[in-house]
Design a protein around this motif. Structure first.
Motif, PDB file in Angstrom:
ATOM      1  N   ALA A  21       0.830  -1.202   0.000  1.00  0.00           N
ATOM      2  CA  ALA A  21       0.000   0.000   0.000  1.00  0.00           C
ATOM      3  C   ALA A  21       0.857   1.240   0.000  1.00  0.00           C
ATOM      4  O   ALA A  21       1.932   1.275   0.578  1.00  0.00           O
ATOM      5  N   GLU A  22       0.340   2.237  -0.685  1.00  0.00           N
ATOM      6  CA  GLU A  22       1.030   3.510  -0.673  1.00  0.00           C
ATOM      7  C   GLU A  22       0.895   4.146   0.708  1.00  0.00           C
ATOM      8  O   GLU A  22      -0.151   4.051   1.357  1.00  0.00           O
ATOM      9  N   GLY A  23       1.943   4.810   1.144  1.00  0.00           N
ATOM     10  CA  GLY A  23       1.947   5.456   2.443  1.00  0.00           C
ATOM     11  C   GLY A  23       3.188   6.295   2.585  1.00  0.00           C
ATOM     12  O   GLY A  23       3.977   6.442   1.646  1.00  0.00           O
ATOM     13  N   PRO A  24       3.379   6.882   3.748  1.00  0.00           N
ATOM     14  CA  PRO A  24       4.591   7.689   3.945  1.00  0.00           C
ATOM     15  C   PRO A  24       5.831   6.801   3.909  1.00  0.00           C
ATOM     16  O   PRO A  24       5.796   5.620   4.244  1.00  0.00           O
ATOM     17  N   ASP A  40      28.229  -0.468  23.001  1.00  0.00           N
ATOM     18  CA  ASP A  40      29.363  -1.055  22.297  1.00  0.00           C
ATOM     19  C   ASP A  40      30.043   0.003  21.442  1.00  0.00           C
ATOM     20  O   ASP A  40      29.396   0.823  20.799  1.00  0.00           O
ATOM     21  N   HIS A  41      31.366  -0.064  21.406  1.00  0.00           N
ATOM     22  CA  HIS A  41      32.147   0.942  20.681  1.00  0.00           C
ATOM     23  C   HIS A  41      32.725   0.393  19.390  1.00  0.00           C
ATOM     24  O   HIS A  41      33.564   1.041  18.778  1.00  0.00           O
ATOM     25  N   THR A  42      32.344  -0.805  18.988  1.00  0.00           N
ATOM     26  CA  THR A  42      33.049  -1.455  17.889  1.00  0.00           C
ATOM     27  C   THR A  42      32.193  -1.670  16.659  1.00  0.00           C
ATOM     28  O   THR A  42      32.567  -2.463  15.803  1.00  0.00           O
ATOM     29  N   CYS A  43      31.061  -1.011  16.531  1.00  0.00           N
ATOM     30  CA  CYS A  43      30.217  -1.219  15.364  1.00  0.00           C
ATOM     31  C   CYS A  43      29.301  -0.018  15.177  1.00  0.00           C
ATOM     32  O   CYS A  43      29.260   0.899  15.986  1.00  0.00           O
ATOM     33  N   LEU A  44      28.551  -0.062  14.081  1.00  0.00           N
ATOM     34  CA  LEU A  44      27.609   0.997  13.763  1.00  0.00           C
ATOM     35  C   LEU A  44      26.321   0.822  14.554  1.00  0.00           C
ATOM     36  O   LEU A  44      25.866  -0.295  14.799  1.00  0.00           O
ATOM     37  N   LYS A  45      25.735   1.937  14.922  1.00  0.00           N
ATOM     38  CA  LYS A  45      24.409   1.938  15.527  1.00  0.00           C
ATOM     39  C   LYS A  45      23.439   2.477  14.479  1.00  0.00           C
ATOM     40  O   LYS A  45      23.514   3.637  14.084  1.00  0.00           O
ATOM     41  N   VAL A  46      22.530   1.611  14.031  1.00  0.00           N
ATOM     42  CA  VAL A  46      21.584   1.958  12.971  1.00  0.00           C
ATOM     43  C   VAL A  46      20.224   2.222  13.603  1.00  0.00           C
ATOM     44  O   VAL A  46      19.679   1.363  14.321  1.00  0.00           O
ATOM     45  N   SER A  47      19.675   3.391  13.358  1.00  0.00           N
ATOM     46  CA  SER A  47      18.338   3.761  13.842  1.00  0.00           C
ATOM     47  C   SER A  47      17.425   3.917  12.634  1.00  0.00           C
ATOM     48  O   SER A  47      17.669   4.759  11.758  1.00  0.00           O
ATOM     49  N   VAL A  48      16.365   3.110  12.581  1.00  0.00           N
ATOM     50  CA  VAL A  48      15.426   3.104  11.462  1.00  0.00           C
ATOM     51  C   VAL A  48      14.090   3.659  11.940  1.00  0.00           C
ATOM     52  O   VAL A  48      13.515   3.154  12.917  1.00  0.00           O
ATOM     53  N   THR A  49      13.611   4.680  11.276  1.00  0.00           N
ATOM     54  CA  THR A  49      12.285   5.232  11.580  1.00  0.00           C
ATOM     55  C   THR A  49      11.266   4.468  10.741  1.00  0.00           C
ATOM     56  O   THR A  49      11.033   4.766   9.566  1.00  0.00           O
ATOM     57  N   GLU A  50      10.660   3.467  11.351  1.00  0.00           N
ATOM     58  CA  GLU A  50       9.782   2.540  10.624  1.00  0.00           C
ATOM     59  C   GLU A  50       8.332   3.005  10.696  1.00  0.00           C
ATOM     60  O   GLU A  50       7.871   3.527  11.721  1.00  0.00           O
ATOM     61  N   ILE A  51       7.610   2.774   9.604  1.00  0.00           N
ATOM     62  CA  ILE A  51       6.187   3.054   9.523  1.00  0.00           C
ATOM     63  C   ILE A  51       5.431   1.731   9.688  1.00  0.00           C
ATOM     64  O   ILE A  51       5.623   0.790   8.899  1.00  0.00           O
ATOM     65  N   VAL A  52       4.613   1.678  10.712  1.00  0.00           N
ATOM     66  CA  VAL A  52       3.838   0.468  10.986  1.00  0.00           C
ATOM     67  C   VAL A  52       2.377   0.745  10.637  1.00  0.00           C
ATOM     68  O   VAL A  52       1.768   1.711  11.135  1.00  0.00           O
ATOM     69  N   LYS A  53       1.806  -0.119   9.771  1.00  0.00           N
ATOM     70  CA  LYS A  53       0.422   0.043   9.337  1.00  0.00           C
ATOM     71  C   LYS A  53      -0.502  -0.789  10.231  1.00  0.00           C
ATOM     72  O   LYS A  53      -0.207  -1.957  10.523  1.00  0.00           O
ATOM     73  N   THR A  54      -1.545  -0.177  10.684  1.00  0.00           N
ATOM     74  CA  THR A  54      -2.551  -0.875  11.493  1.00  0.00           C
ATOM     75  C   THR A  54      -3.925  -0.688  10.855  1.00  0.00           C
ATOM     76  O   THR A  54      -4.222   0.366  10.275  1.00  0.00           O
ATOM     77  N   SER A  55      -4.761  -1.728  10.948  1.00  0.00           N
ATOM     78  CA  SER A  55      -6.113  -1.684  10.381  1.00  0.00           C
ATOM     79  C   SER A  55      -7.123  -1.956  11.487  1.00  0.00           C
ATOM     80  O   SER A  55      -6.933  -2.867  12.313  1.00  0.00           O
ATOM     81  N   ASN A  56      -8.152  -1.156  11.536  1.00  0.00           N
ATOM     82  CA  ASN A  56      -9.228  -1.346  12.507  1.00  0.00           C
ATOM     83  C   ASN A  56     -10.548  -0.926  11.865  1.00  0.00           C
ATOM     84  O   ASN A  56     -10.619  -0.683  10.653  1.00  0.00           O
ATOM     85  N   ALA A  60     -12.103   1.796  12.099  1.00  0.00           N
ATOM     86  CA  ALA A  60     -12.086   3.182  11.595  1.00  0.00           C
ATOM     87  C   ALA A  60     -11.334   3.305  10.288  1.00  0.00           C
ATOM     88  O   ALA A  60     -11.357   4.359   9.653  1.00  0.00           O
ATOM     89  N   GLY A  61     -10.598   2.231   9.887  1.00  0.00           N
ATOM     90  CA  GLY A  61      -9.811   2.279   8.669  1.00  0.00           C
ATOM     91  C   GLY A  61      -8.339   2.020   8.949  1.00  0.00           C
ATOM     92  O   GLY A  61      -7.961   1.512  10.017  1.00  0.00           O
ATOM     93  N   ARG A  62      -7.516   2.392   8.000  1.00  0.00           N
ATOM     94  CA  ARG A  62      -6.081   2.186   8.131  1.00  0.00           C
ATOM     95  C   ARG A  62      -5.429   3.404   8.772  1.00  0.00           C
ATOM     96  O   ARG A  62      -5.816   4.535   8.514  1.00  0.00           O
TER      97      ARG A  62
END
Length: 766
Positions: free
Chosen positions: A611-614, A655-671, A673-675
């Motif tokens: 589905a299309e979304g942000p 930890d000082h020996t690797c990358l820290k990856v932060s992902v801003t995830e979009i979670v879709k929920t349906s109820n 009232a809609g999506r």
């Protein structure tokens, strides 16, 4: 005779004291109390986090050194106070103040002239006891103990060697040279700050002529060795009245006496004193020396302050990445314009040779590999039946001889054992030899001012320098390169969050090294205040600059590097006709989703059911960081609005020996009232990661928070630790025998990471 009155009788020594040392004069009680209060202020600054102390951080150390510089008679009392506090910290296991106090003590001992042998030996014994502690305490204590052992037997050695190296004074017995390169990027630092720093450096160094530095060396050596028997006022007047040739003779005589005795297996304090008494007698004559034996006038013969000149600093505006390599070559290049090395067939300083000119052309070989096919006279005939002839029968003749350097020569970062990343600290670089017969006589201290963007540009220049060395190999065996960093953030009261964002690496260094936090991280407001002051073009007045003194203290005492992993990123554009781009980053890589999309005919069709979304649909493949150090690949698909890859941990527990990856995830929920869509931030740790857009959305990459290093219209990118140039990543000549995947795995296992060192006072304190 090289000296005036050289045939005069030698000066005698006072029989009431040890040779060359005076009985410690008792200072008034209020003077010692004042020094004690200043030392306690430094300790409170290290131990407390009160806001009242934050505004004066760094000033207490500076004012303490200025007190003994203006009155050298206070130096022994300050040494006793610092020793007492160090012994107290040792007994109470207050390790966080040991390294700052030890650096302060060594700085006083280097500049002072009235320190008794007993104080030197107490300090040496204390440093030996610290050798049982873990790093960095034992590393710093060992360096201090080595220097103290020489200073105890030959007083004045530390001061003399420091001045000769920093001021580039000519001496055959001590040919070492040092220089501080101060780089400021005009795109990141305001012109007013650049002008203020340049004027302060020029005003201070305009008073440091070679003649003045030679007078300081002679005066300091004689006062340190003779003690009360030295008439400081008469000596200073004599040196000021001496001509340049006479002053050079006195200077070389003192340097020869000190260096020859310091190089003895068992240096004799008495023998050193006798030699300096001869030089002192030749300067002032036997009459003045006889007055010294009788005591003289105590009010008139107080020890005079011998200043320690600031190091030679050259100011440079950062223009391009090749500037660092060019400046180092110019510093190393001798004045006689001789070639730097036999390996440098041609050195083009105006424009460096491109890589394609350095590549070796492929040639067709007619060598069959059989010895009998060689033409006559191609090799020297060997006697039949000799061992050489038997060995030659088993060898291939006429092949290309490849010069192979030792594996660790171009990798100073591999001297300290197995590679770690941020948790790895180093020892101060010595004056050893990387190649037989080639001494590292030059030390370049590269100091950069700016924020995290400047460090990202420095990392690119550092990587390019290491690449240049793999092709030419002219700097590494002869030059010790030390990197220093002073954070300088833009002064904007409305952008406090921006300040913290651009100063992440400085904050990390401050957490790891409290003394760095106190001395270096507090300079930014002071530098901006200096830039706001009205300019004074009168350089005849004596200056007492705080900023220059703090910089000098940092480059002299900051000998413990913290190593930072450099990461490489391979970027694939949406235009299939373009080759992938490669770049590096040091602190951060930020990914944003563009509004534009790819044309449908140049991209795979979008999957059904998405589905299309942000945000954008991303495929992420990474190697999960595990405590067992095993590799575990994870592949996920998710919808996200952005990613941030950071190399620096937010706290000491991470930890000082690797990358820290932060992902801003979009979670879709349906109820009913809609999506609806909700935003969740997920974090994970890895060292290798690949990210690809799945729904024709383009990505924008920003490296090291630098707007000048932004890549748009990206569909895929790969991030991995940047390998050390020529550290085992070359492709094998037998690619036909193994698959490309096996070759990449073998190279990845062999490759050593490229680490960039930044010097601090203690490294990482556990």
């Amino acid at each position: 005779a090289p000296f005036e009155g050289e045939n005069a009788p030698k000066a005698g020594r006072a029989t009431s004291t040890q040779p060359g040392w005076e009985i410690p004069t008792q200072l008034p009680k209020y003077v010692e109390l004042d020094l004690q209060r200043s030392v306690q202020a430094v300790l409170r600054e290290l131990s407390a986090q009160a806001p009242a102390l934050q505004s004066n951080r760094g000033m207490w150390r500076w004012s303490l050194h200025k007190k003994v510089e203006r009155d050298p008679g206070k130096s022994p009392a300050l040494v006793r106070i610092l020793l007492r506090e160090l012994e107290k910290a040792e007994s109470e296991d207050a390790r966080h103040i040991i390294i700052p106090l030890l650096h302060t003590l060594m700085y006083v001992l280097t500049k002072a002239t009235g320190i008794t042998e007993e104080l030197h030996r107490r300090t040496y014994a204390f440093c030996k006891r610290l050798l049982t502690l873990p790093a960095p305490y034992c590393t710093i204590a060992l360096d201090c103990a080595i220097r103290l052992k020489t200073e105890t037997a030959v007083p004045g050695t530390l001061y003399q060697r420091l001045v000769i190296a920093e001021q580039n004074l000519t001496s055959e017995l001590y040919p070492y040279r040092e220089r501080v390169f101060l780089f400021v990027d005009p795109e990141l630092v305001s012109p007013s700050v650049c002008s203020a720093l340049l004027l302060e450096i020029e005003a201070a160094q305009g008073q440091q002529t070679p003649e003045a530095c030679m007078r300081h060396v002679v005066s300091h050596a004689l006062q340190a060795a003779l003690g009360e028997a030295c008439h400081a006022g008469a000596l200073q007047r004599k040196l000021l009245a001496s001509s340049r040739p006479a002053l050079e003779r006195y200077f070389h005589a003192v340097v020869t006496a000190v260096e020859q005795m310091a190089r003895e297996p068992s240096p004799s304090r008495e023998g050193h004193l006798e030699r300096l008494e001869e030089i002192y007698c030749s300067l002032l004559g036997p009459a003045a020396t006889a007055r010294g034996r009788c005591g003289g006038d105590p009010l008139q013969d107080q020890p005079l302050s011998v200043p320690l000149p600031s190091p030679r600093i050259t100011f440079h505006l950062w223009t391009d990445e090749e500037q660092l390599w060019k400046e180092l070559v110019l510093f190393l290049r001798p004045q006689t314009q001789l070639r730097l090395s036999a390996d440098l067939e041609a050195l083009d300083l105006q424009g460096l040779l491109p890589d394609w000119e350095l590549a070796r052309a492929s040639m067709l070989s007619t060598d069959s590999g059989i010895e009998r096919d060689l033409p006559l006279g191609a090799d020297e005939l060997l006697a039949p039946g000799s061992p050489e002839a038997e060995r030659a029968g088993l060898q291939r003749k006429g092949g290309i001889k490849k010069r192979v350097w030792p594996a660790d020569i171009v990798m100073p970062s591999s001297w300290d054992g197995p590679p770690g990343l941020h948790r790895r600290t180093g020892r101060p670089s010595g004056d050893g030899e990387l190649l037989p017969g080639v001494s590292r006589l030059h030390t370049a201290r590269v100091l950069v001012l700016g924020d995290d963007r400047m460090l990202g540009r420095l990392a690119r220049a550092y990587r390019n320098l290491r690449k240049q060395e793999t092709q030419r190999f002219c700097l590494t065996p002869r030059l010790s390169l030390q990197l220093y960093y002073i954070p300088l953030l833009a002064r904007k009261t409305s952008a406090a969050s921006r300040h913290s964002e651009l100063g992440e690496l400085a904050a990390f260094l401050g957490r790891m090294d409290p003394w760095y936090e106190s001395i270096v991280n507090t300079l930014c407001p002071t530098i901006h205040k200096l830039a706001e002051m009205p300019l004074s073009l009168d350089t005849s007045q004596t200056v007492d600059p705080f900023i220059l003194d703090a910089i000098t203290y940092y480059v002299r005492m900051g000998t413990q590097p913290i190593y930072f992993q450099i990461y490489t990123v391979k970027i694939f554009s949406g235009d299939l006709s373009q080759d992938p781009a490669e770049d590096i980053f040091l602190t951060e890589l930020k990914v944003k989703i563009q509004d534009s999309k790819f044309p449908k005919d140049s991209f795979s069709p979008r999957r059904r059911g998405v589905a299309e979304g942000p945000g954008a649909e991303l495929s992420i493949c990474y190697q999960k960081a595990l405590l067992s150090q095993r590799t575990r690949e994870v592949t996920v698909s998710l919808r996200a609005t952005g990613l941030v890859l950071k190399t620096l941990p937010a706290s000491d527990t991470e930890d000082h020996t690797c990358l820290k990856v932060s992902v801003t995830e979009i979670v879709k929920t349906s109820n009913l009232a809609g999506r609806s869509f909700s935003v969740v931030t997920n974090t994970f740790r890895t060292a290798h990661i690949q990210i690809q857009s799945q729904d024709r959305r383009l990505l924008t990459l920003s490296l090291d928070k630098d707007s000048c290093r932004t890549y748009k219209d990206v569909v895929r990118f790969e991030v991995a630790p940047c390998p050390e140039p020529c550290s085992g990543t070359q492709k094998s000549k037998v690619l036909g025998l193994i698959s490309h995947r096996q070759e990449m795995e073998r190279n990845k296992a062999k490759a050593k990471p490229l680490l960039m060192p930044i010097n601090t006072f203690s490294g990482i304190v556990q």
